[in-house]
Design an enzyme around this catalytic site. Structure first.
Site, mmCIF file in Angstrom:
data_model
loop_
_atom_site.group_PDB
_atom_site.id
_atom_site.type_symbol
_atom_site.label_atom_id
_atom_site.label_comp_id
_atom_site.label_asym_id
_atom_site.label_seq_id
_atom_site.Cartn_x
_atom_site.Cartn_y
_atom_site.Cartn_z
ATOM 1 N N CYS A 39 0.918 -1.226 -0.010
ATOM 2 C CA CYS A 39 -0.054 0.058 0.034
ATOM 3 C C CYS A 39 0.890 1.292 -0.133
ATOM 4 C CB CYS A 39 -0.993 -0.017 1.125
ATOM 5 S SG CYS A 39 -0.078 -0.052 2.858
ATOM 6 N N ASP A 57 2.020 2.834 2.706
ATOM 7 C CA ASP A 57 2.184 3.292 3.865
ATOM 8 C C ASP A 57 3.500 3.282 4.730
ATOM 9 O OD1 ASP A 57 -0.377 3.907 3.188
ATOM 10 O OD2 ASP A 57 -1.357 2.642 4.715
ATOM 11 N N CYS A 115 -2.779 4.524 6.692
ATOM 12 C CA CYS A 115 -4.100 4.224 7.162
ATOM 13 C C CYS A 115 -4.446 4.597 8.661
ATOM 14 C CB CYS A 115 -4.719 3.058 6.803
ATOM 15 S SG CYS A 115 -4.031 1.734 7.770
ATOM 16 N N CYS A 150 -1.842 -4.073 9.003
ATOM 17 C CA CYS A 150 -1.210 -2.900 8.924
ATOM 18 C C CYS A 150 -0.378 -2.500 10.266
ATOM 19 C CB CYS A 150 -2.375 -1.835 9.241
ATOM 20 S SG CYS A 150 -3.814 -2.011 7.939
#
Ligand code: FES
Length: 124
Positions: free
Chosen positions: A33, A35, A58, A102
């Protein structure tokens, strides 16, 4: 989707920012992603006295980083290395299954920061 603890850490993240002249600094990025988290450590007498972070990511990644910095304070370097993404998610009261990955940013950032700390200590 998120429980109240995650939302609280996302909306009121603890220990956001950087540390000048940190004893250890680690960067971790999720290649899927994009991130990313940078973690800064201040270590006093072998224990983490201060931890700060900057996360571009996120809500779950920001909440995980925030919880991580609270978990790190007072831990030895070896204890910090034992923190796993499941521990961070546990402190947050759980993450949705699709967001569990995450919290790996937090685990990876600790490893990177400890690596950097050890390099600085050894003078290499
Ligand atoms: S979606 Fe990238 S870390 Fe959460």
């Amino acid at each position: 989707m998120y429980n109240p603890t995650v939302i609280d850490h996302f909306k009121n993240p603890r220990n956001v920012g950087s540390l000048p002249d940190p004893d250890g600094q680690g960067y971790a990025e999720n290649s899927v992603c994009g991130d990313a988290t940078t973690l800064y450590l201040r270590v006093t007498e072998g224990r983490i006295a201060e931890a700060k972070f900057r996360t571009f990511g996120c809500a779950a990644a920001i909440a995980a980083s925030s919880a991580l910095t609270e978990m790190l304070k007072g831990r030895s370097i070896d204890e910090a290395l034992r923190i796993r993404k499941e521990d961070v998610a546990g402190v947050l009261g759980g993450l949705p299954p699709t967001k569990l990955h995450c919290s790996i940013l937090a685990e990876d950032a600790v490893r990177a920061a400890v690596d950097d700390y050890r390099k600085r200590q050894s003078g290499t």
